[in-house]
Design a protein around this motif. Structure first.
Motif, PDB file in Angstrom:
ATOM      1  N   ALA A   1       0.822  -1.218   0.000  1.00 34.11           N
ATOM      2  CA  ALA A   1       0.000   0.000   0.000  1.00 34.11           C
ATOM      3  C   ALA A   1       0.856   1.267   0.000  1.00 34.11           C
ATOM      4  CB  ALA A   1      -0.916   0.005   1.213  1.00 34.11           C
ATOM      5  N   ARG A   2       2.155   1.128   0.249  1.00 37.73           N
ATOM      6  CA  ARG A   2       3.049   2.285   0.399  1.00 37.73           C
ATOM      7  C   ARG A   2       3.001   3.227  -0.812  1.00 37.73           C
ATOM      8  NH1 ARG A   2       7.431  -0.212   0.370  1.00 37.73           N
ATOM      9  NH2 ARG A   2       8.460   0.992  -1.225  1.00 37.73           N
ATOM     10  N   LYS A   3       3.148   2.669  -2.007  1.00 34.34           N
ATOM     11  CA  LYS A   3       3.173   3.517  -3.214  1.00 34.34           C
ATOM     12  C   LYS A   3       1.839   4.227  -3.420  1.00 34.34           C
ATOM     13  CE  LYS A   3       6.872   1.580  -5.934  1.00 34.34           C
ATOM     14  NZ  LYS A   3       7.371   0.242  -5.889  1.00 34.34           N
ATOM     15  N   ALA A   4       0.739   3.537  -3.141  1.00 30.58           N
ATOM     16  CA  ALA A   4      -0.598   4.146  -3.301  1.00 30.58           C
ATOM     17  C   ALA A   4      -0.787   5.292  -2.305  1.00 30.58           C
ATOM     18  CB  ALA A   4      -1.681   3.088  -3.117  1.00 30.58           C
ATOM     19  N   ILE A   5      -0.276   5.117  -1.095  1.00 33.57           N
ATOM     20  CA  ILE A   5      -0.379   6.168  -0.074  1.00 33.57           C
ATOM     21  C   ILE A   5       0.428   7.393  -0.500  1.00 33.57           C
ATOM     22  CG2 ILE A   5       0.222   6.800   2.298  1.00 33.57           C
ATOM     23  CD1 ILE A   5      -0.474   3.899   3.099  1.00 33.57           C
ATOM     24  N   VAL A   6       1.649   7.167  -0.969  1.00 32.08           N
ATOM     25  CA  VAL A   6       2.499   8.272  -1.430  1.00 32.08           C
ATOM     26  C   VAL A   6       1.813   9.028  -2.564  1.00 32.08           C
ATOM     27  CG1 VAL A   6       4.661   8.835  -2.608  1.00 32.08           C
ATOM     28  CG2 VAL A   6       4.688   7.246  -0.685  1.00 32.08           C
ATOM     29  N   LYS A   7       1.252   8.282  -3.524  1.00 31.30           N
ATOM     30  CA  LYS A   7       0.571   8.907  -4.659  1.00 31.30           C
ATOM     31  C   LYS A   7      -0.634   9.727  -4.194  1.00 31.30           C
ATOM     32  CE  LYS A   7      -1.533   7.905  -9.070  1.00 31.30           C
ATOM     33  NZ  LYS A   7      -2.463   7.004  -9.713  1.00 31.30           N
ATOM     34  N   ALA A   8      -1.403   9.180  -3.250  1.00 31.16           N
ATOM     35  CA  ALA A   8      -2.587   9.891  -2.745  1.00 31.16           C
ATOM     36  C   ALA A   8      -2.196  11.196  -2.059  1.00 31.16           C
ATOM     37  CB  ALA A   8      -3.369   8.994  -1.785  1.00 31.16           C
ATOM     38  N   ILE A   9      -1.110  11.174  -1.301  1.00 36.54           N
ATOM     39  CA  ILE A   9      -0.649  12.390  -0.612  1.00 36.54           C
ATOM     40  C   ILE A   9      -0.165  13.420  -1.634  1.00 36.54           C
ATOM     41  CG2 ILE A   9       1.100  13.341   0.962  1.00 36.54           C
ATOM     42  CD1 ILE A   9       0.889  10.631   2.502  1.00 36.54           C
ATOM     43  N   GLN A  10       0.548  12.957  -2.651  1.00 35.01           N
ATOM     44  CA  GLN A  10       1.049  13.875  -3.676  1.00 35.01           C
ATOM     45  C   GLN A  10      -0.079  14.526  -4.463  1.00 35.01           C
ATOM     46  OE1 GLN A  10       3.670  11.141  -5.698  1.00 35.01           O
ATOM     47  NE2 GLN A  10       5.501  11.999  -4.713  1.00 35.01           N
ATOM     48  N   THR A  11      -1.146  13.799  -4.729  1.00 34.59           N
ATOM     49  CA  THR A  11      -2.243  14.360  -5.516  1.00 34.59           C
ATOM     50  C   THR A  11      -3.239  15.148  -4.660  1.00 34.59           C
ATOM     51  OG1 THR A  11      -3.498  12.302  -5.345  1.00 34.59           O
ATOM     52  CG2 THR A  11      -2.117  12.587  -7.302  1.00 34.59           C
ATOM     53  N   SER A  12      -3.091  15.074  -3.338  1.00 33.77           N
ATOM     54  CA  SER A  12      -3.993  15.834  -2.461  1.00 33.77           C
ATOM     55  C   SER A  12      -3.587  17.304  -2.455  1.00 33.77           C
ATOM     56  CB  SER A  12      -3.940  15.280  -1.040  1.00 33.77           C
ATOM     57  OG  SER A  12      -2.725  15.658  -0.422  1.00 33.77           O
ATOM     58  N   ASP A  13      -4.396  18.126  -1.786  1.00 31.31           N
ATOM     59  CA  ASP A  13      -4.078  19.558  -1.703  1.00 31.31           C
ATOM     60  C   ASP A  13      -3.245  19.879  -0.457  1.00 31.31           C
ATOM     61  OD1 ASP A  13      -5.943  19.150   0.234  1.00 31.31           O
ATOM     62  OD2 ASP A  13      -7.257  20.793  -0.345  1.00 31.31           O
ATOM     63  N   LEU A  14      -2.579  18.876   0.096  1.00 32.71           N
ATOM     64  CA  LEU A  14      -1.788  19.057   1.312  1.00 32.71           C
ATOM     65  C   LEU A  14      -0.558  19.927   1.060  1.00 32.71           C
ATOM     66  CD1 LEU A  14      -2.014  18.138   4.228  1.00 32.71           C
ATOM     67  CD2 LEU A  14      -0.643  16.146   3.663  1.00 32.71           C
ATOM     68  N   GLY A  15       0.021  19.800  -0.125  1.00 29.02           N
ATOM     69  CA  GLY A  15       1.166  20.644  -0.474  1.00 29.02           C
ATOM     70  C   GLY A  15       2.473  20.184   0.164  1.00 29.02           C
ATOM     71  N   ILE A  16       2.561  18.920   0.537  1.00 34.12           N
ATOM     72  CA  ILE A  16       3.783  18.385   1.138  1.00 34.12           C
ATOM     73  C   ILE A  16       4.188  17.156   0.345  1.00 34.12           C
ATOM     74  CG2 ILE A  16       4.774  17.285   3.180  1.00 34.12           C
ATOM     75  CD1 ILE A  16       2.961  18.988   4.866  1.00 34.12           C
ATOM     76  N   ASN A  17       5.481  17.071   0.020  1.00 34.58           N
ATOM     77  CA  ASN A  17       5.979  15.931  -0.723  1.00 34.58           C
ATOM     78  C   ASN A  17       6.423  14.850   0.260  1.00 34.58           C
ATOM     79  OD1 ASN A  17       6.426  14.680  -3.146  1.00 34.58           O
ATOM     80  ND2 ASN A  17       8.525  15.435  -3.346  1.00 34.58           N
ATOM     81  N   PRO A  18       5.820  13.668   0.201  1.00 34.83           N
ATOM     82  CA  PRO A  18       6.189  12.610   1.143  1.00 34.83           C
ATOM     83  C   PRO A  18       7.564  12.029   0.844  1.00 34.83           C
ATOM     84  CG  PRO A  18       4.466  11.864  -0.366  1.00 34.83           C
ATOM     85  CD  PRO A  18       4.734  13.294  -0.678  1.00 34.83           C
ATOM     86  N   GLN A  19       8.275  11.625   1.883  1.00 40.00           N
ATOM     87  CA  GLN A  19       9.585  10.989   1.744  1.00 40.00           C
ATOM     88  C   GLN A  19       9.407   9.524   2.120  1.00 40.00           C
ATOM     89  OE1 GLN A  19      11.755  13.304   4.564  1.00 40.00           O
ATOM     90  NE2 GLN A  19      11.835  15.099   3.246  1.00 40.00           N
TER      91      GLN A  19
END
Length: 184
Positions: A73-91
């Motif tokens: 699920a890691r890659k899907a979570i990273v992608k979801a955070i990147q496409t959200s309006d959070l404005g933070i790039n996950p590491q």
């Protein structure tokens, strides 16, 4: 509180709860797991919230650590955070996803403060709409002789008192969130 008015005061209470959860999603410069509450992830053909797929912790004041229970699920979570309006790039280090929250600029704090005030005002409008619906219902009941004129006046006063109380609660919550945003 009469049972006739209780239905409407319960709706007002739910409005306050929704407003508080909306305030939790407004980023205040420090890490708050609530900012992830509305981000959904597409995983195994279904849509889930991040907190249903991973453990979220706050190891440092300005960092969130997301540890998926299922490594796939890691890659899907990273992608979801990147496409959200959070404005933070996950590491992503292969095991844990880290979100580092940058210090907010003064201008960004003011923008967020305006956003919080608007959310508060929208909450008060929702409370007033509930009051209006209640009063309309009571007037219709009085017109059909289901309740007396004295009951109508009593219910109107109870609803107005509840409206005043919940609007004051919204003002308090809005001020608290604005203060949190303006702290350095």
């Amino acid at each position: 509180m009469s049972k006739e008015c209780e239905v409407y005061t319960n709706k007002m209470q739910k409005t306050i709860e929704v407003l508080k959860s909306d305030f939790a999603t407004v980023r205040a410069g420090r890490a708050n797991p609530g900012v992830l509450d509305k981000i959904t992830v597409e995983h195994y053909g279904s849509t889930m919230y991040i907190n249903q797929l991973a453990q979220i912790s706050v190891p440092e004041p300005r960092m969130l650590a997301i540890q998926p229970w299922d490594a796939s699920a890691r890659k899907a979570i990273v992608k979801a955070i990147q496409t959200s309006d959070l404005g933070i790039n996950p590491q992503d280090d292969g095991k844990v996803i880290r979100l580092v929250f940058p210090q907010l600029t003064e201008e960004r704090r003011k923008d967020l403060s305006k956003q919080v005030r608007k959310m508060g005002e929208d909450g008060k409008v929702a409370i007033r709409n509930i009051r209006r619906d209640a009063v309309d219902t009571f007037k219709k009941q009085q017109k059909k002789s289901e309740i007396t004129e004295d009951d109508l006046k009593l219910f109107e006063k109870e609803i107005q008192d509840a409206t005043d109380k919940y609007c004051k609660d919204i003002d308090t919550e809005t001020a608290r969130k604005e203060k949190e945003l303006m702290e350095l």
